[in-house]
Scaffold this active site. Structure first.
Site, mmCIF file in Angstrom:
data_model
loop_
_atom_site.group_PDB
_atom_site.id
_atom_site.type_symbol
_atom_site.label_atom_id
_atom_site.label_comp_id
_atom_site.label_asym_id
_atom_site.label_seq_id
_atom_site.Cartn_x
_atom_site.Cartn_y
_atom_site.Cartn_z
ATOM 1 N N PHE A 4 1.119 6.402 5.320
ATOM 2 C CA PHE A 4 0.147 5.671 5.551
ATOM 3 C C PHE A 4 -0.365 4.648 5.091
ATOM 4 C CE2 PHE A 4 -0.576 10.754 6.591
ATOM 5 C CZ PHE A 4 0.120 10.298 7.978
ATOM 6 N N GLY A 47 0.437 -1.619 -0.312
ATOM 7 C CA GLY A 47 0.388 -0.029 0.199
ATOM 8 C C GLY A 47 1.178 1.250 -0.108
ATOM 9 N N CYS A 48 -0.125 2.224 0.261
ATOM 10 C CA CYS A 48 0.571 3.500 -0.149
ATOM 11 C C CYS A 48 1.906 4.044 1.269
ATOM 12 C CB CYS A 48 -0.260 4.756 0.950
ATOM 13 S SG CYS A 48 -1.728 4.936 -0.421
ATOM 14 N N ALA A 49 1.633 3.420 2.221
ATOM 15 C CA ALA A 49 3.343 3.035 3.198
ATOM 16 C C ALA A 49 4.473 2.693 2.861
ATOM 17 C CB ALA A 49 2.803 2.905 4.564
#
Length: 385
Positions: free
Chosen positions: A356, A159-161
């Site tokens: 996050f 994901g984005c993290a």
């Protein structure tokens, strides 16, 4: 606080970013979404409202299907749903488009860092929007002419993290194996997973994600490295009672992403405590590289930490001009910040980066912008946080 010479420690020595050639106005994507929801007029109206208020004006896509009318867009069709690409088709498109975009970013990062591909000892590749084998890591090594003995560390489906996670992994490699040079390459083709929405929550993701790639070279800074970002301490934390707030699962017509509207509030609730752990009783920094997972996330961080508008400007500008690029985005923010510091002929400044992802995961890291090497600072020692 340990004092180290300039040529020790770990730093981002260069950054490269790249975007697909196809840009799409936010208003055009909103029309495509609304057209695909003709049977759900309330949902269509909600979509237009969300798209207008999410802080995005332009996004980029690797697929020109989005550039035509609602009748010709296979991802968001207004008519026959049988034309929607299967996950297999989307993965073939990913395999076709990911390498050129990642290669462009990697070449820029190497030039920016003053390094050659032969200098790289470790390669970390990051993506959560596509998978295939042999993967992006193998293809980049071949195209860049890197050593076949380069240590490969693929980081997938995080994901984005994951972009900031990869930078922290690279920092640890450099500190643990002096002389290492790590190339981090993130590629995300988020628009390959757009599909007709069936509920309001699905529209949040469609309202701000776009495609892009970014790369960075991490190593020990030397006298010829100008304007770098020294990497300090950091960590990853799972926030409590938030496991179901962000999910990313493989479906038959792309990956199914769920983003809870509670995410900004949850981050706001826990972030101040975590930054207290990271900084202790030290003063908070001037520079804030916030992953713009959406306008609400940046708003929440700014409100809770009482930041000035100029401190969130970099994140908001990346969101406005390119959207949320998942793991790629934090490097866009760091590069925008670095270039602005150079343009201002800024002195050394401390900062914090945060991203996050599912978990909910918060990735946090301290850094310092270090200006160009000059005789006036040659004898100085620089603190590693």
């Amino acid at each position: 606080m340990t004092q180290l010479n300039r040529n020790t420690g770990a730093a981002i020595l260069g950054i490269g970013t790249s975007l697909p050639i196809h840009s799409i106005a936010q208003s055009d994507v909103a029309e495509l979404i609304a057209s695909s929801l003709q049977d759900s007029p309330d949902l269509a109206r909600f979509a237009k409202r969300i798209f207008k208020s999410c802080g995005v004006e332009t996004r980029y896509t690797c697929d020109d299907s989005y550039l035509g009318s609602a009748e010709t867009c296979r991802y968001l069709p207004s008519g026959d749903q049988s034309v929607i690409p299967t996950t297999e088709e989307r993965m073939k498109k990913y395999q076709q488009e990911a390498l050129p975009l990642g290669l462009q970013a990697a070449e820029k990062a190497l030039r920016n860092a003053g390094q050659s591909s032969g200098d790289i000892t470790h390669l970390i590749t990051v993506s959560c929007t596509g998978q295939y084998l042999p993967g992006l890591d193998v293809m980049l090594i071949r195209k860049l002419g890197m050593s076949p003995r380069v240590n490969r560390l693929p980081l997938i489906f995080q994901g984005c993290a994951a972009g900031l996670k990869a930078i922290q992994m690279a920092r640890d490699v450099v500190l643990g194996a002096p002389g290492s040079k790590v190339l981090v390459v993130c590629v995300e083709l988020c628009t390959l997973h757009f599909q007709p929405a069936k509920e309001r929550e699905a529209l949040f993701a469609a309202s701000f994600f776009g495609d892009g790639a970014a790369a960075s070279v991490i190593g020990a800074p030397e006298s010829h490295n100008n304007h770098y970002l020294s990497l300090g301490s950091g960590y990853s934390v799972l926030l409590p009672d938030s496991t179901e707030e962000m999910t990313w699962e493989v479906g038959n017509i792309g990956y199914d992403l769920y983003l809870s509207p509670r995410i900004p509030k949850l981050l706001g609730t826990h972030l101040e405590t975590e930054l207290g752990v990271l900084f202790g009783n030290k003063k908070l920094p001037d520079l804030w590289a916030i992953h713009p997972g959406g306008r609400g996330i940046v708003d929440s961080v700014q409100d809770v930490m009482k930041l000035r508008d100029e401190q969130t400007h970099y994140s908001r500008e990346v969101l406005r001009t390119a959207g949320n690029l998942s793991s790629v985005t934090i490097m866009f923010v760091l590069e925008a910040m670095r270039l602005d510091m150079i343009a201002q002929e800024s002195a050394s400044k401390e900062g914090v980066a945060m991203a996050f992802g599912p978990g909910l995961t918060a990735e946090l890291m301290r850094f310092t912008f270090v200006p160009a090497y000059s005789s006036s600072i040659q004898e100085q020692n620089h603190a590693v946080l």
